[in-house]
Write a protein that holds these residues in place. Structure first.
Motif, PDB file in Angstrom:
ATOM      1  N   HIS A 198      -4.436   7.633  -4.377  1.00  0.00           N
ATOM      2  CA  HIS A 198      -4.258   8.339  -3.096  1.00  0.00           C
ATOM      3  C   HIS A 198      -2.932   9.098  -3.088  1.00  0.00           C
ATOM      4  N   GLY A 199      -1.972   8.622  -3.879  1.00  0.00           N
ATOM      5  CA  GLY A 199      -0.679   9.287  -3.969  1.00  0.00           C
ATOM      6  C   GLY A 199      -0.629  10.404  -4.997  1.00  0.00           C
ATOM      7  N   GLY A 200      -1.695  10.559  -5.788  1.00  0.00           N
ATOM      8  CA  GLY A 200      -1.738  11.659  -6.752  1.00  0.00           C
ATOM      9  C   GLY A 200      -1.945  11.246  -8.196  1.00  0.00           C
TER      10      GLY A 200
ATOM     11  N   ALA B   1       3.326   5.658  -3.217  1.00  0.00           N
ATOM     12  CA  ALA B   1       4.542   6.326  -3.699  1.00  0.00           C
ATOM     13  C   ALA B   1       4.603   6.308  -5.230  1.00  0.00           C
ATOM     14  N   ALA B   2       4.136   5.227  -5.843  1.00  0.00           N
ATOM     15  CA  ALA B   2       4.105   5.160  -7.315  1.00  0.00           C
ATOM     16  C   ALA B   2       3.170   6.228  -7.868  1.00  0.00           C
ATOM     17  N   GLY B   3       2.035   6.415  -7.217  1.00  0.00           N
ATOM     18  CA  GLY B   3       1.105   7.460  -7.645  1.00  0.00           C
ATOM     19  C   GLY B   3       1.703   8.844  -7.514  1.00  0.00           C
ATOM     20  N   THR B   4       2.444   9.064  -6.432  1.00  0.00           N
ATOM     21  CA  THR B   4       3.130  10.345  -6.240  1.00  0.00           C
ATOM     22  C   THR B   4       4.155  10.557  -7.352  1.00  0.00           C
TER      23      THR B   4
ATOM     24  N   ARG C 273       0.846  -1.214   0.000  1.00  0.00           N
ATOM     25  CA  ARG C 273       0.000   0.000   0.000  1.00  0.00           C
ATOM     26  C   ARG C 273       0.877   1.258   0.000  1.00  0.00           C
ATOM     27  N   ARG C 274       1.917   1.247   0.806  1.00  0.00           N
ATOM     28  CA  ARG C 274       2.835   2.406   0.847  1.00  0.00           C
ATOM     29  C   ARG C 274       3.542   2.591  -0.490  1.00  0.00           C
TER      30      ARG C 274
ATOM     31  N   ARG D 116      -6.054  -4.027  -8.468  1.00  0.00           N
ATOM     32  CA  ARG D 116      -7.083  -3.009  -8.220  1.00  0.00           C
ATOM     33  C   ARG D 116      -6.668  -2.118  -7.053  1.00  0.00           C
ATOM     34  N   GLN D 117      -6.170  -2.749  -5.983  1.00  0.00           N
ATOM     35  CA  GLN D 117      -5.738  -1.989  -4.813  1.00  0.00           C
ATOM     36  C   GLN D 117      -4.503  -1.149  -5.122  1.00  0.00           C
ATOM     37  N   THR D 118      -3.622  -1.645  -5.985  1.00  0.00           N
ATOM     38  CA  THR D 118      -2.444  -0.868  -6.371  1.00  0.00           C
ATOM     39  C   THR D 118      -2.873   0.431  -7.038  1.00  0.00           C
ATOM     40  N   TRP D 119      -3.821   0.360  -7.974  1.00  0.00           N
ATOM     41  CA  TRP D 119      -4.271   1.592  -8.642  1.00  0.00           C
ATOM     42  C   TRP D 119      -4.990   2.513  -7.658  1.00  0.00           C
ATOM     43  N   GLU D 120      -5.807   1.948  -6.778  1.00  0.00           N
ATOM     44  CA  GLU D 120      -6.520   2.753  -5.787  1.00  0.00           C
ATOM     45  C   GLU D 120      -5.531   3.515  -4.902  1.00  0.00           C
TER      46      GLU D 120
END
Length: 165
Positions: free
Chosen positions: A61-63, A29-32, A24-25, A53-57
């Motif tokens: 959250h990271g941006g 960070a990947a989204g950021t 999840r962390r 699915r949870q990875t994309w979600e």
């Protein structure tokens, strides 16, 4: 992109495995990283597995963000050829697509699409392994329906790692 770190599959069907706390962390960070790099996919083609699915979600959250997410069992079940066929069929007129899947397919597909073309540094990083939360950024000029092995250049390869809050 390869999904983030998942829990061990003890007593649970592979398709239903969820992200571990570290996953999840890392996904956040990947989204950021995607946001900071200005990488905004017009379409996300995501495996139907719970951990993707949870990875994309978490990435969102990271941006990270996108207009459209399509969940495709072919990305979960299929190998490189079937996943590439899904991109050909689904990408349409979009300019940027993010495929969120599993290994060994993500590593094989990236290698087959780039055929050694692109950044030497990125290829060296990819050569060290397409680990969880790995992101390969490929460049392609053409119609999605025509994308094929050897038609892309690997621009970057990044591994996202989050931190305990």
């Amino acid at each position: 992109m390869r999904h983030a770190k998942a829990e061990e599959g003890l007593g649970k069907a592979d398709h239903e495995r969820e992200l571990a706390a570290r996953g999840r962390r890392d996904a956040k960070a990947a989204g950021t990283w995607l946001h900071e790099q200005g990488l905004v996919p017009d379409l996300v083609i995501c495996s139907t597995a719970q951990r993707t699915r949870q990875t994309w979600e978490e990435a969102c959250h990271g941006g990270a963000h996108t207009e459209f997410v399509e969940y495709r069992r072919s990305v979960y079940l299929g190998g490189s050829e079937q996943t590439l066929e899904t991109v050909r069929e689904d990408a349409g007129e979009t300019s940027t697509v993010l495929v969120l899947g599993h290994n060994p397919t993500m590593a094989q597909l990236t290698s087959l699409l780039t055929d050694g073309e692109g950044s030497r540094e990125a290829h060296d990083a990819l050569g060290a392994g397409f680990v969880t939360s790995g992101l390969a950024v490929l460049r392609y000029a053409g119609e999605w329906a025509d994308i094929d092995f050897g038609s892309c250049a690997l621009a970057r390869f990044h591994v996202s790692r989050g931190h305990d809050d």
